[in-house]
Scaffold this motif. Sequence first.
Motif, mmCIF file in Angstrom:
data_model
loop_
_atom_site.group_PDB
_atom_site.id
_atom_site.type_symbol
_atom_site.label_atom_id
_atom_site.label_comp_id
_atom_site.label_asym_id
_atom_site.label_seq_id
_atom_site.Cartn_x
_atom_site.Cartn_y
_atom_site.Cartn_z
ATOM 1 N N ALA A 31 0.856 -1.190 0.000
ATOM 2 C CA ALA A 31 0.000 0.000 0.000
ATOM 3 C C ALA A 31 0.898 1.248 0.000
ATOM 4 O O ALA A 31 2.119 1.155 0.073
ATOM 5 N N TRP A 32 0.243 2.384 -0.061
ATOM 6 C CA TRP A 32 0.956 3.658 0.112
ATOM 7 C C TRP A 32 0.896 4.014 1.588
ATOM 8 O O TRP A 32 -0.087 3.727 2.257
ATOM 9 N N ASP A 33 1.959 4.650 2.105
ATOM 10 C CA ASP A 33 1.978 4.959 3.540
ATOM 11 C C ASP A 33 0.938 6.003 3.921
ATOM 12 O O ASP A 33 0.464 6.017 5.044
ATOM 13 N N ASN A 34 0.582 6.857 2.997
ATOM 14 C CA ASN A 34 -0.519 7.792 3.235
ATOM 15 C C ASN A 34 -0.976 8.334 1.883
ATOM 16 O O ASN A 34 -0.215 8.354 0.927
ATOM 17 N N LEU A 35 -2.196 8.695 1.819
ATOM 18 C CA LEU A 35 -2.723 9.400 0.643
ATOM 19 C C LEU A 35 -3.371 10.665 1.210
ATOM 20 O O LEU A 35 -4.497 10.639 1.694
ATOM 21 N N PRO A 36 -2.605 11.760 1.210
ATOM 22 C CA PRO A 36 -3.065 12.967 1.897
ATOM 23 C C PRO A 36 -4.348 13.552 1.299
ATOM 24 O O PRO A 36 -4.634 13.406 0.115
ATOM 25 N N LYS A 37 -5.078 14.197 2.154
ATOM 26 C CA LYS A 37 -6.328 14.859 1.769
ATOM 27 C C LYS A 37 -6.113 16.370 1.877
ATOM 28 O O LYS A 37 -5.275 16.834 2.641
ATOM 29 N N ASN A 38 -6.877 17.098 1.112
ATOM 30 C CA ASN A 38 -6.849 18.552 1.162
ATOM 31 C C ASN A 38 -5.409 19.079 1.084
ATOM 32 O O ASN A 38 -4.924 19.790 1.962
ATOM 33 N N ILE A 39 -4.728 18.715 -0.001
ATOM 34 C CA ILE A 39 -3.304 19.022 -0.159
ATOM 35 C C ILE A 39 -3.114 20.530 -0.352
ATOM 36 O O ILE A 39 -3.764 21.157 -1.189
ATOM 37 N N SER A 40 -2.155 21.060 0.444
ATOM 38 C CA SER A 40 -1.850 22.487 0.321
ATOM 39 C C SER A 40 -0.349 22.735 0.154
ATOM 40 O O SER A 40 0.084 23.877 0.070
ATOM 41 N N SER A 41 0.438 21.647 0.116
ATOM 42 C CA SER A 41 1.882 21.777 -0.110
ATOM 43 C C SER A 41 2.398 20.453 -0.690
ATOM 44 O O SER A 41 1.663 19.473 -0.786
ATOM 45 N N ILE A 42 3.693 20.434 -1.014
ATOM 46 C CA ILE A 42 4.289 19.210 -1.559
ATOM 47 C C ILE A 42 4.247 18.126 -0.484
ATOM 48 O O ILE A 42 4.588 18.362 0.678
ATOM 49 N N CYS A 43 3.816 16.966 -0.879
ATOM 50 C CA CYS A 43 3.719 15.822 0.041
ATOM 51 C C CYS A 43 4.491 14.648 -0.545
ATOM 52 O O CYS A 43 4.442 14.406 -1.748
ATOM 53 N N ASN A 44 5.161 13.921 0.302
ATOM 54 C CA ASN A 44 5.832 12.688 -0.106
ATOM 55 C C ASN A 44 4.949 11.513 0.288
ATOM 56 O O ASN A 44 4.455 11.439 1.411
ATOM 57 N N VAL A 45 4.767 10.625 -0.658
ATOM 58 C CA VAL A 45 4.001 9.400 -0.401
ATOM 59 C C VAL A 45 4.930 8.236 -0.711
ATOM 60 O O VAL A 45 5.516 8.173 -1.794
#
Length: 167
Positions: A31-45
């Motif tokens: 799986a992916w470690d997280n799938l962020p919601k309401n993204i407002s900046s660069i996120c690493n998945v």
Amino acid sequence: GEDSYDPITEDGWDTPPEIMLSEDKKLVFSAWDNLPKNISSICNVYATYDTYWTVRFYNEPIDGKGYTDEVDMQWVKNGSNAVNPITRPDKPIDTPKKESTAQYHFTFSNWDKSYSNITEATKIYAEYSSEIRRYDVTFYNLEDGEKILLYTQENIRYGDSAIDPST
């Protein structure tokens, strides 16, 4: 402000490849470690992986030099169970066999250890019960070049003596 999504399920991307750590251990994408919601900046998945171990099933040793007759190999997720390769519904193997000797007949009895809760590469060996073989002994008299049946003694255990019919 949007939510991220899984590119494998949404866009049909390939699953990250398996990582072979050795011939008996690999990592498989889970799986992916997280799938962020309401993204407002660069996120690493990051991809997360499950560890898988080999469970190898062997028949009898060949020429007394160790177990070289591998009859089945399964990749098993860490902490999970292998399946009995003889009784599994999908592509079962033949019951292991051990060659009979003059003295013994061998029958597969079980595997030498549990194949549950696998947490390391595991080798499992066939075990056999033995039964002393029995033979029929037939006595003949040779008269004028022709065999004349004198007596048959049936079901003599290996190593036991037949009864001499002349006594």
